[in-house]
Design a protein around this motif. Structure first.
Motif, PDB file in Angstrom:
ATOM      1  N   ASP A 141       0.816  -1.214   0.000  1.00 41.72           N
ATOM      2  CA  ASP A 141       0.000   0.000   0.000  1.00 41.72           C
ATOM      3  C   ASP A 141       0.850   1.265   0.000  1.00 41.72           C
ATOM      4  N   ASN A 142       2.060   1.154   0.566  1.00 39.34           N
ATOM      5  CA  ASN A 142       2.979   2.302   0.590  1.00 39.34           C
ATOM      6  C   ASN A 142       3.839   2.392  -0.663  1.00 39.34           C
ATOM      7  N   ASP A 143       3.515   1.594  -1.683  1.00 41.63           N
ATOM      8  CA  ASP A 143       4.208   1.614  -2.972  1.00 41.63           C
ATOM      9  C   ASP A 143       5.688   1.237  -2.861  1.00 41.63           C
ATOM     10  N   GLU A 144       5.993   0.336  -1.921  1.00 38.09           N
ATOM     11  CA  GLU A 144       7.384  -0.083  -1.730  1.00 38.09           C
ATOM     12  C   GLU A 144       7.875  -1.006  -2.840  1.00 38.09           C
ATOM     13  N   ILE A 145       6.957  -1.679  -3.540  1.00 36.52           N
ATOM     14  CA  ILE A 145       7.396  -2.611  -4.588  1.00 36.52           C
ATOM     15  C   ILE A 145       6.893  -2.193  -5.972  1.00 36.52           C
ATOM     16  N   GLY A 146       6.246  -1.026  -6.053  1.00 40.29           N
ATOM     17  CA  GLY A 146       5.695  -0.584  -7.327  1.00 40.29           C
ATOM     18  C   GLY A 146       4.380  -1.282  -7.634  1.00 40.29           C
ATOM     19  N   LYS A 147       4.043  -1.305  -8.901  1.00 41.74           N
ATOM     20  CA  LYS A 147       2.788  -1.931  -9.336  1.00 41.74           C
ATOM     21  C   LYS A 147       2.904  -3.460  -9.251  1.00 41.74           C
ATOM     22  N   ILE A 148       1.902  -4.112  -8.680  1.00 42.29           N
ATOM     23  CA  ILE A 148       1.895  -5.576  -8.597  1.00 42.29           C
ATOM     24  C   ILE A 148       1.798  -6.174 -10.005  1.00 42.29           C
ATOM     25  N   THR A 149       2.682  -7.117 -10.288  1.00 47.02           N
ATOM     26  CA  THR A 149       2.638  -7.811 -11.580  1.00 47.02           C
ATOM     27  C   THR A 149       2.229  -9.279 -11.444  1.00 47.02           C
ATOM     28  N   ARG A 150       2.545  -9.866 -10.265  1.00 49.91           N
ATOM     29  CA  ARG A 150       2.263 -11.286 -10.080  1.00 49.91           C
ATOM     30  C   ARG A 150       2.173 -11.601  -8.586  1.00 49.91           C
ATOM     31  N   ILE A 151       1.227 -12.473  -8.227  1.00 48.67           N
ATOM     32  CA  ILE A 151       1.095 -12.941  -6.846  1.00 48.67           C
ATOM     33  C   ILE A 151       1.091 -14.468  -6.867  1.00 48.67           C
ATOM     34  N   LEU A 152       1.917 -15.071  -6.030  1.00 49.55           N
ATOM     35  CA  LEU A 152       1.973 -16.527  -5.907  1.00 49.55           C
ATOM     36  C   LEU A 152       1.631 -16.922  -4.472  1.00 49.55           C
ATOM     37  N   VAL A 153       0.731 -17.862  -4.322  1.00 50.51           N
ATOM     38  CA  VAL A 153       0.366 -18.339  -2.983  1.00 50.51           C
ATOM     39  C   VAL A 153       0.404 -19.861  -2.959  1.00 50.51           C
ATOM     40  N   LYS A 154       1.122 -20.420  -1.991  1.00 47.03           N
ATOM     41  CA  LYS A 154       1.148 -21.867  -1.776  1.00 47.03           C
ATOM     42  C   LYS A 154       0.511 -22.149  -0.418  1.00 47.03           C
ATOM     43  N   ASP A 155      -0.448 -23.063  -0.407  1.00 43.93           N
ATOM     44  CA  ASP A 155      -1.113 -23.417   0.845  1.00 43.93           C
ATOM     45  C   ASP A 155      -1.427 -24.898   0.881  1.00 43.93           C
ATOM     46  N   GLY A 156      -1.204 -25.516   2.026  1.00 42.48           N
ATOM     47  CA  GLY A 156      -1.582 -26.913   2.182  1.00 42.48           C
ATOM     48  C   GLY A 156      -0.673 -27.673   3.130  1.00 42.48           C
TER      49      GLY A 156
END
Length: 362
Positions: free
Chosen positions: A163-178
């Motif tokens: 939210d504070n723009d520390e990484i710029g615009k989001i291009t990809r999100i990866l989530v692993k769960d299990g």
């Protein structure tokens, strides 16, 4: 004599403090005991962090087991939720029952303006999810969803940095769960009976763990719905889970070109709940509930980010604040808005896998 009076005064002060604390504790009723996450609540009760004033459970063997284990009074047990609500007026109802029964909890509680919190996901079908949302809005009463990953300090810190723009615009999100599988890790038979039932749970790993990724992605995208969902669902262990999937990969595409990839499985060689967010300037990696790493340059080692953002320790602390301020959260991880989208994504994922094509959301 004076020492005796001082001792009595001290005991009276302690007693009054304990009574004051008890009066401030949240008074909850429980709908169902056949979800193993109920032990998180029962342990908070044991530690005197919450009061349980009613339990609705039709299985007398399970009720007796829990009653004995936690020294609960017989008088607080009821065969079903409507019976309980005739005699008990809780601050909130917490549901630990099959996912397809969440709609019944909503229909029993919301018209009475009793707030509800259920274990993830919100519902097994989008129609049920929308019905719950409609009831919550109509009766102006919170209906919340509890995820383990909501209370991860690493995730909350990550969101603040995004939210504070520390990484710029989001291009990809990866989530692993299990994890290795609910049977393999020793879930109770009461839990397994419905967790592996395609009607009661809505599916297998795709529901049980796919919901985490959909929840986090919708939160990171500030409530935005994806424009399409593509999914591949498998049975890697059909001999163990013959009725439901145990492995799912879900790909979300958003209007700005960014993507989300959810990897949900009952066939990991270990337990995992991690989150990676790639931006135009940097990458953030929440390895677990406490560790957060930031990657900026290709050859530089990652920077350990202190997880100092203040947040609630658990779902009861969060629920207390929601009720105290008489608010209905709109876009956080437990909100109805977020979780209707989660169910929409999961329903599209199951349809995509079944039909072998990408599902475009209207």
């Amino acid at each position: 004599m004076m020492k005796h009076l001082i001792k009595i005064t001290f005991l009276l002060i302690l007693l009054s403090h304990e009574v004051a604390q008890a009066s401030e504790r949240l008074k909850v009723a429980v709908a169902g005991l056949n979800h193993d996450h109920v032990f998180l609540l029962l342990n908070l009760y044991k530690d005197k962090q919450v009061d349980i004033i009613g339990i609705a459970e039709s299985n007398e063997i399970l009720s007796s087991k829990i009653r004995t284990q936690y020294n609960l009074p017989q008088t607080i047990f009821y065969p079903d939720l409507p019976s309980l609500l005739k005699y008990v007026k809780p601050d909130a109802v917490l549901a630990y029952n099959p996912t397809n029964e969440h709609i019944h909890v909503a229909e029993a509680c919301l018209p009475l303006k009793i707030p509800v919190m259920v274990e993830k996901p919100l519902a097994t079908t989008l129609s049920d999810a929308k019905r719950i949302a409609s009831l919550s809005k109509q009766f102006e009463t919170p209906f919340l969803v509890n995820y383990e990953t909501t209370w991860y300090k690493s995730n909350q810190q990550l969101k603040q940095l995004v939210d504070n723009d520390e990484i710029g615009k989001i291009t990809r999100i990866l989530v692993k769960d299990g994890h290795e599988g609910p049977k393999e890790i020793g879930c109770s038979n009461y839990f397994l009976d419905w967790l592996t039932d395609p009607k009661k749970n809505g599916g297998g790993a795709v529901m049980d763990f796919g919901c985490y990724g959909a929840n986090l992605m919708t939160w990171l995208k500030n409530g935005e719905r994806p424009i399409s969902v593509t999914a591949f669902i498998q049975q890697l262990k059909p001999e163990v889970y013959p009725k439901v999937d145990d492995n799912a990969t879900i790909i979300l595409r958003y209007r700005d070109g960014s993507t989300g990839i959810i990897q949900a499985s009952w066939a990991w060689p270990y337990s995992v709940k991690d989150l990676q967010v790639f931006g135009t300037k940097a990458q953030l990696y929440a390895k677990n509930d406490k560790e957060l790493l930031k990657y900026k340059q290709q050859n530089d080692p990652p920077v350990v980010v202190p997880t100092t953002v203040p947040y609630f320790e658990h779902h009861i602390a969060y629920l207390e604040q929601v009720l105290k301020h008489k608010m209905i959260p709109e876009n956080d991880l437990g909100s109805i808005n977020n979780n209707v989208t989660v169910v929409e994504i999961l329903e599209a994922a199951k349809r995509s896998a079944k039909e072998g094509r990408t599902i475009v959301l209207k």
